[in-house]
Design a protein around this motif. Structure first.
Motif, PDB file in Angstrom:
ATOM      1  N   ALA A  53       0.806  -1.318  -0.126  1.00 39.25           N
ATOM      2  CA  ALA A  53      -0.006   0.130   0.078  1.00 39.25           C
ATOM      3  C   ALA A  53       0.863   1.446   0.002  1.00 39.25           C
ATOM      4  O   ALA A  53       1.656   1.292  -0.975  1.00 39.25           O
ATOM      5  CB  ALA A  53      -0.937  -0.002   1.243  1.00 39.25           C
ATOM      6  N   ASP A  54       0.642   1.925   1.000  1.00 36.71           N
ATOM      7  CA  ASP A  54       1.734   3.348   0.969  1.00 36.71           C
ATOM      8  C   ASP A  54       3.120   3.112   1.592  1.00 36.71           C
ATOM      9  O   ASP A  54       3.948   3.727   1.448  1.00 36.71           O
ATOM     10  CB  ASP A  54       1.022   4.062   2.016  1.00 36.71           C
ATOM     11  N   TYR A  55       3.649   1.691   1.426  1.00 36.94           N
ATOM     12  CA  TYR A  55       4.972   1.372   1.953  1.00 36.94           C
ATOM     13  C   TYR A  55       5.326   0.345   0.890  1.00 36.94           C
ATOM     14  O   TYR A  55       4.379  -0.461   0.549  1.00 36.94           O
ATOM     15  CB  TYR A  55       4.986   1.140   3.391  1.00 36.94           C
ATOM     16  N   GLU A  56       6.841   0.161   1.152  1.00 37.49           N
ATOM     17  CA  GLU A  56       7.261  -1.167   0.217  1.00 37.49           C
ATOM     18  C   GLU A  56       8.646  -1.611   0.803  1.00 37.49           C
ATOM     19  O   GLU A  56       8.926  -1.068   1.851  1.00 37.49           O
ATOM     20  CB  GLU A  56       7.635  -0.635  -1.033  1.00 37.49           C
ATOM     21  N   GLY A 105      -0.074   3.524  10.790  1.00 35.25           N
ATOM     22  CA  GLY A 105      -1.549   3.444  10.214  1.00 35.25           C
ATOM     23  C   GLY A 105      -1.973   2.370   9.444  1.00 35.25           C
ATOM     24  O   GLY A 105      -1.015   1.602   9.009  1.00 35.25           O
ATOM     25  N   GLU A 106      -3.116   2.159   8.981  1.00 37.22           N
ATOM     26  CA  GLU A 106      -3.835   1.064   8.195  1.00 37.22           C
ATOM     27  C   GLU A 106      -3.123   1.021   6.786  1.00 37.22           C
ATOM     28  O   GLU A 106      -3.410   0.004   6.401  1.00 37.22           O
ATOM     29  CB  GLU A 106      -5.266   1.085   8.257  1.00 37.22           C
ATOM     30  N   ASN A 107      -2.393   2.151   6.246  1.00 34.02           N
ATOM     31  CA  ASN A 107      -1.942   1.989   4.912  1.00 34.02           C
ATOM     32  C   ASN A 107      -0.471   1.565   4.918  1.00 34.02           C
ATOM     33  O   ASN A 107       0.003   1.710   3.856  1.00 34.02           O
ATOM     34  CB  ASN A 107      -2.101   3.637   4.436  1.00 34.02           C
ATOM     35  N   MET A 108      -0.074   0.978   6.067  1.00 31.80           N
ATOM     36  CA  MET A 108       0.978   0.036   5.923  1.00 31.80           C
ATOM     37  C   MET A 108       0.453  -1.395   6.040  1.00 31.80           C
ATOM     38  O   MET A 108       0.228  -1.803   7.183  1.00 31.80           O
ATOM     39  CB  MET A 108       2.076   0.308   6.887  1.00 31.80           C
ATOM     40  N   VAL A 109       0.270  -1.951   4.932  1.00 32.10           N
ATOM     41  CA  VAL A 109      -0.459  -3.316   4.904  1.00 32.10           C
ATOM     42  C   VAL A 109       0.520  -4.415   4.897  1.00 32.10           C
ATOM     43  O   VAL A 109       1.587  -4.053   4.272  1.00 32.10           O
ATOM     44  CB  VAL A 109      -1.126  -3.518   3.427  1.00 32.10           C
TER      45      VAL A 109
ATOM     46  N   ASP B  87      -3.713  -0.531  14.989  1.00 31.99           N
ATOM     47  CA  ASP B  87      -4.120   0.826  14.448  1.00 31.99           C
ATOM     48  C   ASP B  87      -5.681   0.812  14.876  1.00 31.99           C
ATOM     49  O   ASP B  87      -6.426  -0.181  14.837  1.00 31.99           O
ATOM     50  CB  ASP B  87      -3.843   1.104  12.893  1.00 31.99           C
ATOM     51  N   LYS B  88      -6.052   1.745  15.066  1.00 28.31           N
ATOM     52  CA  LYS B  88      -7.473   2.047  15.457  1.00 28.31           C
ATOM     53  C   LYS B  88      -8.727   1.596  14.581  1.00 28.31           C
ATOM     54  O   LYS B  88      -9.748   1.183  14.682  1.00 28.31           O
ATOM     55  CB  LYS B  88      -7.734   3.439  15.775  1.00 28.31           C
ATOM     56  N   ALA B  89      -8.298   2.148  13.004  1.00 29.04           N
ATOM     57  CA  ALA B  89      -9.070   1.758  12.119  1.00 29.04           C
ATOM     58  C   ALA B  89      -9.219   0.235  12.016  1.00 29.04           C
ATOM     59  O   ALA B  89     -10.493  -0.190  11.742  1.00 29.04           O
ATOM     60  CB  ALA B  89      -8.411   2.232  10.778  1.00 29.04           C
ATOM     61  N   THR B  90      -8.400  -0.723  12.250  1.00 26.88           N
ATOM     62  CA  THR B  90      -8.568  -2.014  12.239  1.00 26.88           C
ATOM     63  C   THR B  90      -9.445  -2.678  13.209  1.00 26.88           C
ATOM     64  O   THR B  90     -10.428  -3.431  13.084  1.00 26.88           O
ATOM     65  CB  THR B  90      -7.213  -2.666  12.160  1.00 26.88           C
ATOM     66  N   ALA B  91      -9.272  -1.980  14.486  1.00 29.65           N
ATOM     67  CA  ALA B  91      -9.988  -2.406  15.358  1.00 29.65           C
ATOM     68  C   ALA B  91     -11.716  -2.215  15.491  1.00 29.65           C
ATOM     69  O   ALA B  91     -12.489  -2.752  15.550  1.00 29.65           O
ATOM     70  CB  ALA B  91      -9.496  -1.698  16.889  1.00 29.65           C
TER      71      ALA B  91
END
Lengths: 153, 122
Positions: A53-56, A105-109, B87-91
């Motif tokens: 996602a935003d990271y590699e 954050g969630e954008n580091m999948v 992360d909060k969004a996942t929870a």
């Protein structure tokens, strides 16, 4: 090449320190991170988490078998088969990268863990030059956390 | 009460099971283990557990999708997410999809027992 800042890397240092404290009820000595061009310290068993996602890049947790056996004993796990030693490095790499999402954050999948036993000679070539290396000392063992993660441009 | 443990890690499944045995909680019977979401759905239908511990990052079917399917199958099932994803969004996503609680890895024995006791109490 990792482009993470000192503050970014601190997240991984905290996460691996917390892991040992929570699981073994003993603190591990977690060294400062250094940038390595190549010759990354790899051990008997390595867990790899790929980020997207935003990271590699990827995160590697690599530990000697004796350390992993001791760690499983601390967890009261009596099955210390090769399968469980591999499982342990995968789970540790997964936990560290999962915990890091609190900050990134969630954008580091993160991927499910890939687990590697008895490294092939060319494993160092998988890690891009200039990745961060963090050495973890617990009891008389030494393991390494290699952070080869960058933000996508 | 019947408990199902879902995690792709052998050592985590084994640890949760051992903690449950050591804690001697009010009658909890472990009815099965699954290492991915697809296995969990099949086992859930076969064994009908009242409580589930659920990992999120798993092959084949992840924990959020699996939680959705389990809650569709039995809205009374109590599901505790046990995951490193901090992360909060996942929870929030997991809770929105029907999970009843979230325990972050790494966890201590007491943290797991307390989280399950809360779940049973509700």
């Amino acid at each position: 090449m990792s482009d993470l800042s000192e503050k970014d890397i601190e997240i991984f240092i905290e996460a691996i320190g917390d892991y040992f404290k929570q699981i073994t009820k003993e603190s591990a000595s977690v060294g400062v991170a250094y940038l390595a061009k190549n010759a990354f310290p790899m051990n008997d068993y390595t867990g790899v988490i790929t980020v997207s996602a935003d990271y590699e890049g990827a995160l590697y947790f690599s530990a000697p078998s004796a350390m992993l056996r001791h760690l499983l004993t601390a967890m009261k796990e009596t099955n210390q088969s090769d399968e469980n030693l591999l499982d342990a490095v995968g789970e540790i790499a997964n936990t560290i990268s999962g915990n890091a999402r609190k900050y990134f954050g969630e954008n580091m999948v993160i991927s499910i863990p890939e687990k590697i036993a008895y490294l092939p000679d060319n494993l160092n070539e998988l890690v891009r030059p200039y990745a961060y290396v963090i050495i973890i000392k617990w009891k008389h063992y030494s393991a390494s956390l290699i952070v080869d993660i960058s933000r996508k441009r | 009460m019947k408990l199902m443990i879902v995690d792709d890690s052998n050592i985590i499944r084994s640890r949760i099971s051992r903690i449950m045995v050591d804690a001697r909680l009010p009658p909890i019977e472990i009815v099965g283990y699954a290492s991915n979401g697809a296995e969990a759905v099949a086992l859930f239908i076969a064994t009908r557990p009242e409580i589930v511990t659920m990992d999120l990052t798993m092959p084949e079917m992840d924990g959020v999708e699996c939680t959705t399917l389990l809650v569709e199958s039995d809205p009374t099932a109590r599901i505790l997410i046990v995951s490193a994803l901090s992360d909060k969004a996942t929870a929030i996503e997991a809770l929105k999809n029907g999970a009843n609680g979230f325990l972050y890895k790494p966890f201590t024995d007491d943290e797991l027992v307390n989280a399950l006791l809360e779940l049973i109490k509700e």
